[in-house]
Design a protein around this motif. Structure first.
Motif, PDB file in Angstrom:
ATOM      1  N   ARG A  70     -41.539  -3.607  24.056  1.00 20.03           N
ATOM      2  CA  ARG A  70     -40.077  -3.590  23.940  1.00 20.03           C
ATOM      3  C   ARG A  70     -39.485  -2.321  24.553  1.00 20.03           C
ATOM      4  O   ARG A  70     -38.453  -2.374  25.230  1.00 20.03           O
ATOM      5  N   ALA A  73     -39.480  -2.632  28.342  1.00 23.63           N
ATOM      6  CA  ALA A  73     -38.415  -3.523  28.808  1.00 23.63           C
ATOM      7  C   ALA A  73     -37.052  -2.838  28.745  1.00 23.63           C
ATOM      8  O   ALA A  73     -36.213  -3.015  29.635  1.00 23.63           O
ATOM      9  N   GLU A 122     -45.098 -12.405  22.439  1.00 23.96           N
ATOM     10  CA  GLU A 122     -43.775 -12.768  22.958  1.00 23.96           C
ATOM     11  C   GLU A 122     -43.136 -11.607  23.707  1.00 23.96           C
ATOM     12  O   GLU A 122     -42.482 -11.808  24.742  1.00 23.96           O
ATOM     13  N   ALA A 123     -43.330 -10.378  23.212  1.00 24.50           N
ATOM     14  CA  ALA A 123     -42.765  -9.214  23.895  1.00 24.50           C
ATOM     15  C   ALA A 123     -43.410  -9.021  25.262  1.00 24.50           C
ATOM     16  O   ALA A 123     -42.732  -8.704  26.247  1.00 24.50           O
ATOM     17  N   GLU A 125     -44.929 -11.441  27.023  1.00 27.37           N
ATOM     18  CA  GLU A 125     -44.574 -12.583  27.860  1.00 27.37           C
ATOM     19  C   GLU A 125     -43.218 -12.367  28.527  1.00 27.37           C
ATOM     20  O   GLU A 125     -43.012 -12.747  29.689  1.00 27.37           O
ATOM     21  N   ARG A 126     -42.292 -11.723  27.808  1.00 23.22           N
ATOM     22  CA  ARG A 126     -40.986 -11.434  28.402  1.00 23.22           C
ATOM     23  C   ARG A 126     -41.127 -10.471  29.578  1.00 23.22           C
ATOM     24  O   ARG A 126     -40.407 -10.598  30.592  1.00 23.22           O
ATOM     25  N   ASP A 129     -42.496 -12.581  32.486  1.00 20.55           N
ATOM     26  CA  ASP A 129     -41.445 -13.451  33.024  1.00 20.55           C
ATOM     27  C   ASP A 129     -40.439 -12.653  33.851  1.00 20.55           C
ATOM     28  O   ASP A 129     -39.993 -13.110  34.920  1.00 20.55           O
ATOM     29  N   ALA A 130     -40.081 -11.465  33.369  1.00 18.49           N
ATOM     30  CA  ALA A 130     -39.108 -10.643  34.096  1.00 18.49           C
ATOM     31  C   ALA A 130     -39.668 -10.199  35.441  1.00 18.49           C
ATOM     32  O   ALA A 130     -38.956 -10.186  36.454  1.00 18.49           O
TER      33      ALA A 130
END
Length: 209
Positions: A70, A73, A122-123, A125-126, A129-130
Motif C-alpha cells: 500500500r 502504491a 489484493e494489495a 495484485e493492485r 494491475d497498475a
C-alpha cells in the motif's frame, strides 16, 4: 503494551522468522528466546506453544507486506517502480521464505491468517494491475508469476554459505528478476548489487570443510 514489552515481542518475532527461514519450523524455542535476548519464560508468556509463535510470525510478515504494498502504491508515481519497491521490501520482510517453511506444520486456513493473506494478495495484485495498465510490465507476466518467483528467490540457497551471503545473493537475483519484468528494458534499470560470483567462487563457497 509497555514499550519494553513491545520491543521484546518484535525481537522474538523477527528472530523466530529468521531462524525458521534458515533452519526450519522445528528450531528449538529456547534458541529463539536466547537469540532474541529474552528469557524462555517471556517467550511462553506471549506464545503458549510453537504453533502460536509460528502463526504470529506469519501474521506479522503478511501484515507488513500488505502495508509495504500500500505504501508503494501511495508514494511512487511510477507504477513499475511501485511494484519493484514492493518486491524489494517483501524480500527483506522474508514473508515469501517463511510461509513455505511452515506449510507442513501450520494451518494457513485459520481465519486471521486467511484474512491477512487475502489483504496482502489484493494489495500486490493492485500493483501488478497498475504496472500492466501503465504498459510498463510485460503483458504475459501474471500476479502468480511475480509471487512464485519471489518465493523462489527468497528461500535460502542450500549449502554452507553464510545466511548473510545467501541474502545478499537473493537481493542480486531479485534485481535480475525485476529487470526481466519490464515490458521493454530501459537505461534506468537498477544496477545489480550483491556478490558477482564466478564458477570457481561458487565451487569454493559451496564446498564443505
Amino acid at each position: 503494551m509497555r514499550a519494553d514489552a513491545q520491543r521484546n515481542l518484535e525481537r522474538l518475532l523477527e528472530t523466530a522468522r529468521d531462524l525458521v527461514v534458515e533452519r526450519g519450523p522445528n528450531v528449538p524455542l529456547d534458541e529463539v528466546a536466547r537469540k532474541a535476548g529474552v528469557g524462555i519464560g517471556t517467550l511462553y508468556r506471549r506464545f503458549p506453544d510453537r504453533d502460536a509463535l509460528l502463526e504470529a510470525v506469519v501474521l506479522e510478515a503478511l501484515t507488513a507486506t500488505a502495508a509495504a504494498a500500500r505504501r508503494a502504491a501511495d508514494e511512487e508515481s511510477d507504477a513499475f517502480e511501485a511494484l519493484a519497491r514492493y518486491l524489494r521490501e517483501a524480500l527483506e520482510l522474508k514473508v515469501s521464505a517463511v510461509i513455505p517453511a511452515v506449510l507442513d506444520v501450520l494451518d494457513l486456513t485459520d481465519a486471521d491468517l486467511r484474512a491477512a493473506r487475502t489483504a496482502s494478495s489484493e494489495a500486490v495484485e493492485r500493483l501488478v494491475d497498475a504496472a500492466h495498465d501503465a504498459g510498463a510490465l510485460a503483458k504475459d507476466v501474471t500476479f502468480a508469476d511475480v509471487g512464485m518467483m519471489l518465493v523462489r528467490i527468497a528461500r535460502p540457497l542450500p549449502g554452507p554459505m553464510t545466511p548473510e551471503l545467501k541474502h545478499d545473493l537473493a537481493r542480486r537475483h531479485l534485481e535480475l528478476f525485476i529487470r526481466g519484468l519490464r515490458a521493454a528494458p530501459t537505461p534506468e534499470a537498477g544496477e545489480l548489487t550483491g556478490p558477482e560470483l564466478s564458477l570457481p567462487d561458487l565451487r569454493k563457497l559451496t564446498q564443505r570443510p
